[in-house]
Design an enzyme around this catalytic site. Structure first.
Site, PDB file in Angstrom:
ATOM      1  N   PHE A 153      43.015  32.717  45.698  1.00 22.06           N
ATOM      2  CA  PHE A 153      41.873  32.485  44.808  1.00 22.06           C
ATOM      3  C   PHE A 153      40.717  33.319  45.323  1.00 22.06           C
ATOM      4  CE2 PHE A 153      37.924  30.741  43.327  1.00 22.06           C
ATOM      5  CZ  PHE A 153      38.180  30.583  41.973  1.00 22.06           C
ATOM      6  N   ASP A 238      39.458  37.067  53.228  1.00 22.97           N
ATOM      7  CA  ASP A 238      38.554  36.398  52.296  1.00 22.97           C
ATOM      8  C   ASP A 238      38.223  35.030  52.888  1.00 22.97           C
ATOM      9  OD1 ASP A 238      37.183  35.186  50.275  1.00 22.97           O
ATOM     10  OD2 ASP A 238      38.696  35.530  48.713  1.00 22.97           O
ATOM     11  N   LYS A 267      29.730  31.068  49.614  1.00 20.83           N
ATOM     12  CA  LYS A 267      29.591  29.615  49.640  1.00 20.83           C
ATOM     13  C   LYS A 267      28.549  29.125  50.663  1.00 20.83           C
ATOM     14  CE  LYS A 267      33.645  28.459  47.038  1.00 20.83           C
ATOM     15  NZ  LYS A 267      34.891  29.181  46.921  1.00 20.83           N
TER      16      LYS A 267
HETATM   17  C1  LIG Z   1      35.236  30.220  45.895  1.00 20.04           C
HETATM   18  C2  LIG Z   1      35.956  31.397  46.400  1.00 20.04           C
HETATM   19  C3  LIG Z   1      35.681  32.700  45.942  1.00 20.04           C
HETATM   20  C4  LIG Z   1      34.750  32.958  44.769  1.00 20.04           C
HETATM   21  O1  LIG Z   1      33.453  32.552  44.996  1.00 20.04           O
HETATM   22  P1  LIG Z   1      32.445  32.382  43.749  1.00 20.04           P
HETATM   23  O2  LIG Z   1      31.105  32.201  44.417  1.00 20.04           O
HETATM   24  O3  LIG Z   1      32.889  31.176  42.986  1.00 20.04           O
HETATM   25  O4  LIG Z   1      32.529  33.623  42.948  1.00 20.04           O
HETATM   26  C5  LIG Z   1      36.325  33.762  46.540  1.00 20.04           C
HETATM   27  N1  LIG Z   1      37.213  33.565  47.525  1.00 20.04           N
HETATM   28  C6  LIG Z   1      37.522  32.339  47.986  1.00 20.04           C
HETATM   29  C7  LIG Z   1      38.500  32.196  49.096  1.00 20.04           C
HETATM   30  C8  LIG Z   1      36.922  31.209  47.432  1.00 20.04           C
HETATM   31  O5  LIG Z   1      37.257  29.992  47.860  1.00 20.04           O
END
Ligand SMILES: *Cc1c(COP(=O)(O)O)cnc(C)c1O
Length: 414
Positions: A153, A238, A267
């Site tokens: 994700f 990520d 985040k």
């Molecule tokens: C939430 C998330 C994203 C995307 O972040 P947004 O601020 O919602 O665009 C990307 N990578 C990971 C691993 C995430 O959990």
């Protein structure tokens, strides 16, 4: 005498128009929230419009690691907002450089490029990896390939959902960008087998959050590092969700002593107050960006930089990384001690925990709805997993309350 008549084009909300009904009528139905209307937050608590208190066991998908409205962060926000908030990157500000220095030094990366959402940080990583592949690795123009892990994700842009393995994330949104291929998560030999001379990078979450808190086998990240070294492929982690202490280490890569070539954060970087994200990388990767190549109107604005900087300082000052490790171990021990037959697995690391519910007993959504009535808020992921990812500032007594609530809910559903 003047009687106030609202302008026809702007009718005032009639009393009794519930916020939920207004969202349903005027919003897009792209979420399915629990039926609770929140009006206030403080630390690990949230309060609804009837004044009821809830424990926040999901902290906005890990964005609220510091708890709601942390006074130190609110002060940083309001002071900076009153001084200078947004300038664009057309000019320098006194806030950006010190923020980038702090971020780079803490994570051990050479440079950082600030964006806003996590998806934008991943998009930045994709651009950097491709350009590096063409200019440094000498991949033929237009041929660069990026490998991703199944179950990934990385956000909701069209490029990113194009490499998702989740059918719903893609359905109806194509055509998608070419240049991506998936390998099974946690399978290092499969990664090596998929690499071609055109492979630029492997983008991977050290623990897959949205996929259901999926922890790879021990040694996976180390093996990925070695494979990427062997084939001159960038390892890009990520850590938008796992970064900044969530898993009990500053970065989840640190658990295996692995240093990636590129890193995405988001985040929690915004202190739970603002969207703040960044792509960080080693020098020769970030050097691919020259003026005009990439940008963002709001990325790196002084308000975001001040709050992000304050969040990083707070993480150190309150020793929240260690706290996540301790409280997470406690939470998982308490959950396992329940030994409830409806719980088929408790998994995760630090304060990123997934409780897998036997679907014959209840869906994870049903458990979350019942937890709401017990004063605990969280969100299911992937139908069978109840996510427990509270603010890192959570107390043991609060963890006890959440675990007891879960035990009551499972008793009532079984
Ligand atoms: C939430 C998330 C994203 C995307 O972040 P947004 O601020 O919602 O665009 C990307 N990578 C990971 C691993 C995430 O959990």
């Amino acid at each position: 005498m003047h009687t106030a008549t609202p302008h026809a084009a702007f009718p005032a909300a009639a009393p009794g128009d519930a916020p939920i009904a207004l969202e349903a009528q005027y919003g897009a139905h792209n979420y399915h929230p629990l039926p609770v209307v929140l009006t206030r937050g403080a630390g690990a608590y949230l309060f609804d419009d009837a004044g009821r208190r809830y424990l926040d066991m999901m902290s906005a998908y890990s964005a609220v690691s510091f708890g709601h409205s942390h006074p130190v962060l609110v002060r940083a926000l309001t002071e900076q907002a009153g001084r200078l908030a947004v300038t664009s990157r057309a000019f320098h500000t006194d806030q950006l450089g010190p923020f980038l220095q702090r971020l780079s030094r803490m994570t051990g990366m050479a440079r950082a490029l600030p964006m806003n959402s996590g998806a934008e940080a991943v998009e930045t990583a994709i651009k950097a990896a491709r350009k590096w592949a063409y200019k440094v690795k000498r991949v033929p123009e237009g041929q660069a390939q990026i490998l991703v892990a199944e179950g990934n994700f990385a956000g909701r842009t069209t490029t990113i959902v194009g490499f998702s393995s989740e059918a719903q994330y893609r359905d109806g949104f194509g055509p998608f960008a070419p240049g991506f291929a998936s390998v099974p998560f946690g399978d290092a030999p499969a990664l090596e087998a998929a690499i071609t001379p055109h492979t630029a990078a492997f983008i991977v979450e050290p623990i897959q959050g949205e996929a259901g808190i999926v922890v790879p086998p021990a040694g996976y990240l180390k093996a990925v590092r070695e494979i990427c070294n062997r084939h001159n492929v960038l390892m890009i982690c990520d850590e938008v969700q796992t970064g900044l202490g969530r898993t009990g280490a500053l970065l989840a890569c640190d658990h295996e002593g692995v240093k990636p070539d590129g890193l995405t954060l988001g985040k929690a970087l915004g202190g739970g107050l603002l969207p703040v994200s960044a792509f960080l990388a080693r020098d020769d990767v970030m050097a691919q960006f020259t003026p005009g190549d990439h940008g963002s109107t709001f990325g790196g604005n002084p308000l975001a930089a001040a709050v992000g900087h304050a969040a990083l300082s707070l993480l150190e000052r309150e020793q929240l990384v260690q706290r996540a490790a301790d409280q997470g171990a406690y939470l998982m021990a308490r959950l396992r001690a329940l030994a409830h037959p409806a719980i088929t697995e408790v998994r995760g690391r630090g304060l990123l925990v997934g409780v897998v519910i036997d679907p014959r007993v209840a869906s994870a959504r049903q458990v979350c709805e019942a937890l709401m009535h017990e004063g605990v808020l969280t969100k299911d992921t992937h139908h069978t997993v109840v996510r427990l990812a509270p603010p890192l500032v959570i107390e043991r007594e609060q963890i006890d309350v959440a675990v007891q609530a879960l035990a009551r809910v499972l008793r009532s559903l079984a």
